[in-house]
Design an enzyme around this catalytic site. Structure first.
Site, short mmCIF file in Angstrom:
data_model
loop_
_atom_site.label_atom_id
_atom_site.label_comp_id
_atom_site.label_asym_id
_atom_site.label_seq_id
_atom_site.Cartn_x
_atom_site.Cartn_y
_atom_site.Cartn_z
N GLY A 130 0.81 -1.22 0.00
CA GLY A 130 0.00 0.00 0.00
C GLY A 130 0.84 1.26 0.00
O GLY A 130 0.33 2.35 0.26
N SER A 134 3.83 0.49 -7.42
CA SER A 134 3.47 0.50 -8.84
C SER A 134 3.54 1.92 -9.41
O SER A 134 4.09 2.15 -10.49
CB SER A 134 2.09 -0.11 -9.07
OG SER A 134 1.09 0.61 -8.39
N ASP A 178 -1.87 8.12 -6.10
CA ASP A 178 -0.55 7.49 -6.02
C ASP A 178 0.43 8.13 -7.00
O ASP A 178 1.54 8.51 -6.64
CB ASP A 178 -0.66 5.99 -6.34
CG ASP A 178 -1.61 5.27 -5.41
OD1 ASP A 178 -2.13 5.91 -4.47
OD2 ASP A 178 -1.84 4.06 -5.63
P1 ADP Z 1 1.51 -1.31 -4.46
O1 ADP Z 1 0.54 -1.00 -3.38
O2 ADP Z 1 2.89 -1.57 -3.91
O3 ADP Z 1 1.49 -0.29 -5.56
P2 ADP Z 1 0.49 -2.96 -6.56
O4 ADP Z 1 -0.11 -4.30 -6.54
O5 ADP Z 1 -0.32 -1.81 -7.05
O6 ADP Z 1 1.02 -2.69 -5.07
O7 ADP Z 1 1.81 -2.98 -7.44
C1 ADP Z 1 2.79 -3.97 -7.24
C2 ADP Z 1 3.30 -4.44 -8.59
O8 ADP Z 1 4.09 -3.39 -9.20
C3 ADP Z 1 4.26 -5.60 -8.47
O9 ADP Z 1 3.55 -6.83 -8.41
C4 ADP Z 1 5.08 -5.46 -9.74
O10 ADP Z 1 4.38 -5.96 -10.86
C5 ADP Z 1 5.19 -3.95 -9.89
N1 ADP Z 1 6.42 -3.52 -9.21
C6 ADP Z 1 6.52 -2.82 -8.07
N2 ADP Z 1 7.81 -2.67 -7.68
C7 ADP Z 1 8.55 -3.29 -8.61
C8 ADP Z 1 9.95 -3.52 -8.77
N3 ADP Z 1 10.83 -3.08 -7.88
N4 ADP Z 1 10.36 -4.21 -9.86
C9 ADP Z 1 9.47 -4.69 -10.76
N5 ADP Z 1 8.15 -4.52 -10.64
C10 ADP Z 1 7.68 -3.84 -9.60
MG MG Z 2 -0.25 0.23 -6.67
#
Ligand code: ADP
Ligand code: MG
Length: 390
Positions: A130, A134, A178
């Site tokens: 959270g 992304s 975000d």
């Molecule tokens: P968050 O709340 O962290 O935004 P999301 O589910 O929206 O959670 O996004 C997470 C996704 O973003 C991961 O599953 C991946 O696909 C992508 N992502 C986030 N950080 C990275 C990273 N360091 N390297 C590659 N992909 C990433």
């Molecule tokens: Mg996200």
């Protein structure tokens, strides 16, 4: 080795030369204004000092080659394979690649120049907690293509294109907060965004205050139904209140006084959900003079009230979040604590006196672990600048 050095080295290993640019784009945490974005309300996030770091250079071919260092994976695509969401070998893009590819697609849809690039990236924003890992990936790539493409968009415009990528290319129905916070962050400032007009401004974070994020390590599961039902309840409240407030378009359009006058006409659950939204929007308004005048205690109290409201009225808390908040609120130096984000897991956000912050973090961690058997992650954060070259 810091992330800048790490990503530079990984780029050099893979491509055999030094990257031309290093871009940094942060994650975010929301201090106040929860579950109000889809009711045209106000949110109050900061960009945090955890970020995606992207090393990149223009590619000499039409192919974009991306290395996701944290996943030890790589993908290749071209503008031609983008619309099919496939790589150059015709395989479906892996899910992590949809974020950068989606940004390239969204920028291209707007006729912005997106030259093929070679890139490697890594991040210390935890994924799926959270804190918006992304959006930090998206905003890093939007900034990279701006730099390589030789154009300039104001940060909010880049944020909107990142949101378009996530909504339409990745297929996640997120709001604008975000990407906004990742693009528009400022050092030591909170960001106040009007989700209706998209106007925004910054407010000072009171001096000697630390922001502490505490991850319960409970991940959200199967919550889209809960989310959708709350959205539907808010829409139902607007529909029912129209009889009394004909101009109402969203819950943003009723203040607390008007709401109190007519709330008895709403079914109980709709009443509770709508009350949270109306009072939460009021809290974001109350926070403005508190922050402008450095009244940290009063601002902290609003965070505590927000948690109670999310637990009792909006009903999106879980016991681990409640325990984390209760332990925090009992500790010296804590001005306020609440769950942050959609709920049902994830993190809490805490406002803590700088002098007490180390002790607070240790005691919060120990107190939570003693009560739940879970070991939390604690991040002491600074409000940081948005996406930039670094
Ligand atoms: P968050 O709340 O962290 O935004 P999301 O589910 O929206 O959670 O996004 C997470 C996704 O973003 C991961 O599953 C991946 O696909 C992508 N992502 C986030 N950080 C990275 C990273 N360091 N390297 C590659 N992909 C990433
Ligand atoms: Mg996200």
């Amino acid at each position: 080795m810091n992330l800048r050095e790490k990503v530079t080295e990984k780029f050099r290993e893979r491509f055999g030369y030094d990257p031309d640019y290093i871009v940094r784009a942060p994650g975010r945490v929301n201090l106040l204004g929860e579950h109000v974005d889809y009711n045209d309300g106000f949110v109050l996030p900061i960009a945090i000092d955890r970020a995606t770091w992207l090393a990149c250079s223009p590619s000499q071919t039409p192919q974009t080659t991306l290395v996701a260092v944290d996943l030890s994976e790589e993908t290749l695509f071209t503008p031609e394979t983008l619309s099919a969401k496939t790589d150059t070998a015709g395989r479906s893009l892996p899910s992590w690649a949809l974020y950068p590819a989606g940004v390239m697609w969204a920028l291209g849809e707007t006729q912005l120049n997106t030259p093929a690039l070679n890139g490697a990236y890594t991040s210390d924003v935890p994924q799926g907690s959270g804190l918006s890992s992304s959006a930090s990936v998206e905003m890093a790539f939007a900034f990279a293509w701006q730099t390589l493409g030789g154009w300039f968009l104001p940060p909010m415009e880049r944020a909107l294109l990142g949101q378009k990528a996530e909504n339409q290319y990745v297929g996640v129905n997120c709001g604008i907060m975000d990407q906004f916070a990742s693009a528009c962050g400022e050092e030591n400032r909170l960001l106040l965004l009007d989700c209706r007009s998209l106007e925004w401004r910054t407010l000072p974070l009171p001096k000697n205050t630390a922001i502490v994020i505490a991850d319960t390590t409970k991940r959200r599961t199967l919550t889209s139904g809960e989310y959708n039902s709350r959205r539907a309840d808010c829409e139902e409240a607007v529909r029912l209140l129209k009889k009394f407030v004909p101009d109402i378009k969203s819950l943003r359009d009723v203040n607390l006084e008007t709401f109190n006058q007519f709330a008895s006409h709403l079914p109980e659950q709709v009443h509770k959900r709508a009350r949270h939204v109306v009072e939460e929007i009021e809290r974001t308004q109350l926070s403005i003079p508190f922050l402008e005048n450095g009244h940290i205690q009063q601002f902290g109290r609003l965070l505590n009230e927000c948690h109670d409201s999310l637990r009792n009225l909006y009903e999106v808390s879980i016991s681990e979040l409640d325990v984390m908040v209760q332990v925090a609120q009992s500790l010296p130096g804590c001005y306020g604590a609440r769950l942050t984000g959609a709920g049902f897991g994830g993190c809490t956000v805490n406002l803590v006196s700088i002098e007490k912050v180390e002790d607070f973090a240790n005691r919060l961690s120990a107190g939570y672990e003693a009560k739940t058997g879970l070991h939390p992650e604690i991040y002491i954060c600074q409000a940081s600048p948005g996406a930039t070259l670094s």
